[in-house]
Write an enzyme that holds these catalytic residues in place. Structure first.
Site, short mmCIF file in Angstrom:
data_model
loop_
_atom_site.label_atom_id
_atom_site.label_comp_id
_atom_site.label_asym_id
_atom_site.label_seq_id
_atom_site.Cartn_x
_atom_site.Cartn_y
_atom_site.Cartn_z
N SER A 1 32.23 47.01 34.27
CA SER A 1 33.20 45.98 33.92
C SER A 1 34.45 46.53 33.26
O SER A 1 35.52 45.92 33.33
CB SER A 1 32.57 44.96 32.98
OG SER A 1 31.28 44.61 33.37
N HIS B 1 35.38 48.88 38.86
CA HIS B 1 36.77 48.52 38.56
C HIS B 1 37.62 49.77 38.66
O HIS B 1 37.14 50.89 38.55
CB HIS B 1 36.88 47.87 37.18
CG HIS B 1 36.58 46.40 37.20
ND1 HIS B 1 37.56 45.44 37.31
CD2 HIS B 1 35.40 45.72 37.15
CE1 HIS B 1 37.00 44.24 37.31
NE2 HIS B 1 35.69 44.39 37.22
N HIS C 1 40.61 36.24 37.62
CA HIS C 1 41.18 36.76 36.38
C HIS C 1 42.63 37.21 36.57
O HIS C 1 43.45 37.09 35.66
CB HIS C 1 40.36 37.94 35.86
CG HIS C 1 39.00 37.58 35.38
ND1 HIS C 1 38.78 36.81 34.25
CD2 HIS C 1 37.76 37.88 35.86
CE1 HIS C 1 37.48 36.66 34.06
NE2 HIS C 1 36.84 37.30 35.02
N HIS D 1 29.33 47.64 41.18
CA HIS D 1 30.51 46.79 40.95
C HIS D 1 31.49 47.66 40.18
O HIS D 1 31.33 47.88 38.98
CB HIS D 1 30.12 45.54 40.16
CG HIS D 1 31.27 44.65 39.84
ND1 HIS D 1 31.63 43.58 40.64
CD2 HIS D 1 32.16 44.64 38.80
CE1 HIS D 1 32.68 42.96 40.10
NE2 HIS D 1 33.01 43.59 38.98
#
EC number: 4.1.3.39
Length: 343
Positions: free
Chosen positions: A172, A203, A22, A201
């Site tokens: 996310s 960010h 990304h 996970h």
């Protein structure tokens, strides 16, 4: 809690070659993939995830066209990986079981099946077929900040029931803080089997990627996602070399060479970034508004095209609770803002 970082070994899952797509609009060359995968493998990470940023078959008008196919990227990584597990990501509806089978044929042995945090039920077929293939399978509940801990745990329970070996808290939007991570993993503990692994996970949009990952490990998450130099959507993921350094200071067993990771981040990854992966006013707005990190580059493009502040678009996307897969709505939101300004 099923895992204790004081006594067990962390499972380090690198996402530089998937989420990192990304950050450069899915433009990794195959030679870069080989170089990065080899550096990661040599540095001792447990698994290396490779695909378009939106998973297998993600290359499209909506998500962005890749410089290569998933198969070319996967083959490039498979050529050089000797120890790590070759991994990929599949979003049901973007990728199909046919892509999953092809990835397996190319050497992929682990898959993360990703859904929005309220839609675990769409993963049943894909998790089941991955298990039938003999793959390691994780359930990946994206935008985990958007529902409360107990509701998320019920979705995790579904993924476990379909056969997932591990279920992730997937931040996310980079919108969770340490309390939010802790609450969600404790909720997992209340419903999941002890043998089902937990993962995080994170960010870095609120600069909490490493802190959230440390707290997650302390709350029983054995699988830790991270990327070199944080290479990923928005302000990036938890920077791998930073997390490993912090884990080192705590005496945790991670199996990685921290100096080699530092070198790879500085010498290989940073020169590839056409836009710095960092916390700035735009990426901070993602975490502040709770917006899908992958929206960043799309929103910046729309802002430039329509004469808007990127933050205006991101904040409005947050108000409308847009989620991954709604990239096509970013232009609609921009046009609405232009119309409102003209009224």
């Amino acid at each position: 809690m099923t895992f204790n970082p004081e006594t067990g070994k962390l499972y380090i899952q690198d996402v530089t070659l998937r989420v990192g797509m990304h950050a450069i609009l899915h433009m990794y060359g195959t030679e870069s993939v080989r170089t990065i995968a080899k550096a990661l493998d040599d540095a001792g990470v447990d698994a290396i995830e490779v695909s378009h940023g939106d998973g297998l078959n993600g290359t499209s008008f909506n998500y962005g066209f890749g410089a290569h196919t998933d198969w070319e990227w996967i083959e490039a990584a498979a050529d050089v990986i000797k120890n790590a597990v070759l991994t990929t990501l599949l979003v049901p509806g973007i990728g199909t079981v046919e892509e999953l089978r092809r990835a397996y044929a190319l050497g992929v042995r682990s898959v993360r099946v990703a859904t929005h945090c309220t839609e675990a039920d769409v993963a049943k077929q894909h998790i089941g077929i991955a298990r039938d293939l003999g793959m390691d399978v994780s359930g990946f509940l994206m935008m985990s900040h958007m529902i409360d801990a107990e509701a998320l745990a019920q979705q995790a329970l579904l993924m476990e029931s379909y056969g997932a070996h591990c279920v992730y808290v997937t931040d996310s939007g980079g919108a969770l803080d340490m309390d939010g991570v802790r609450d969600r993993l404790r909720a997992y503990d209340r419903v999941l089997k002890p043998e089902t692994q937990r993962g995080i996970h994170a960010h870095h949009n609120l600069s909490l990627g490493v802190a959230n990952s440390i707290v997650a490990a302390q709350e029983g998450a054995v699988r830790i996602d991270a990327s070199l130099a944080g290479m990923g959507a928005g302000a990036g993921n938890a920077p791998l070399e930073v997390f490993v350094a912090a884990a080192d200071r705590k005496g945790w067993n991670h199996g990685c060479d921290v100096m080699a990771l530092m070198d790879a981040a500085e010498d290989i990854i940073r020169p590839l970034q056409d836009r710095p992966v960092r916390v700035d006013r735009e990426t901070l707005s993602l975490g502040y508004a709770g917006v899908y990190s992958s929206f960043l580059r799309h929103a910046e493009k729309a802002a430039e095209q329509y004469g808007l502040d990127t933050r205006e678009i991101l904040i409005e996307l947050g108000k409308r609770r847009m989620v991954g897969g709604q990239e096509d709505m970013i232009v609609d939101v921009a046009l609405d803002l232009v119309s409102a300004r003209a009224a």
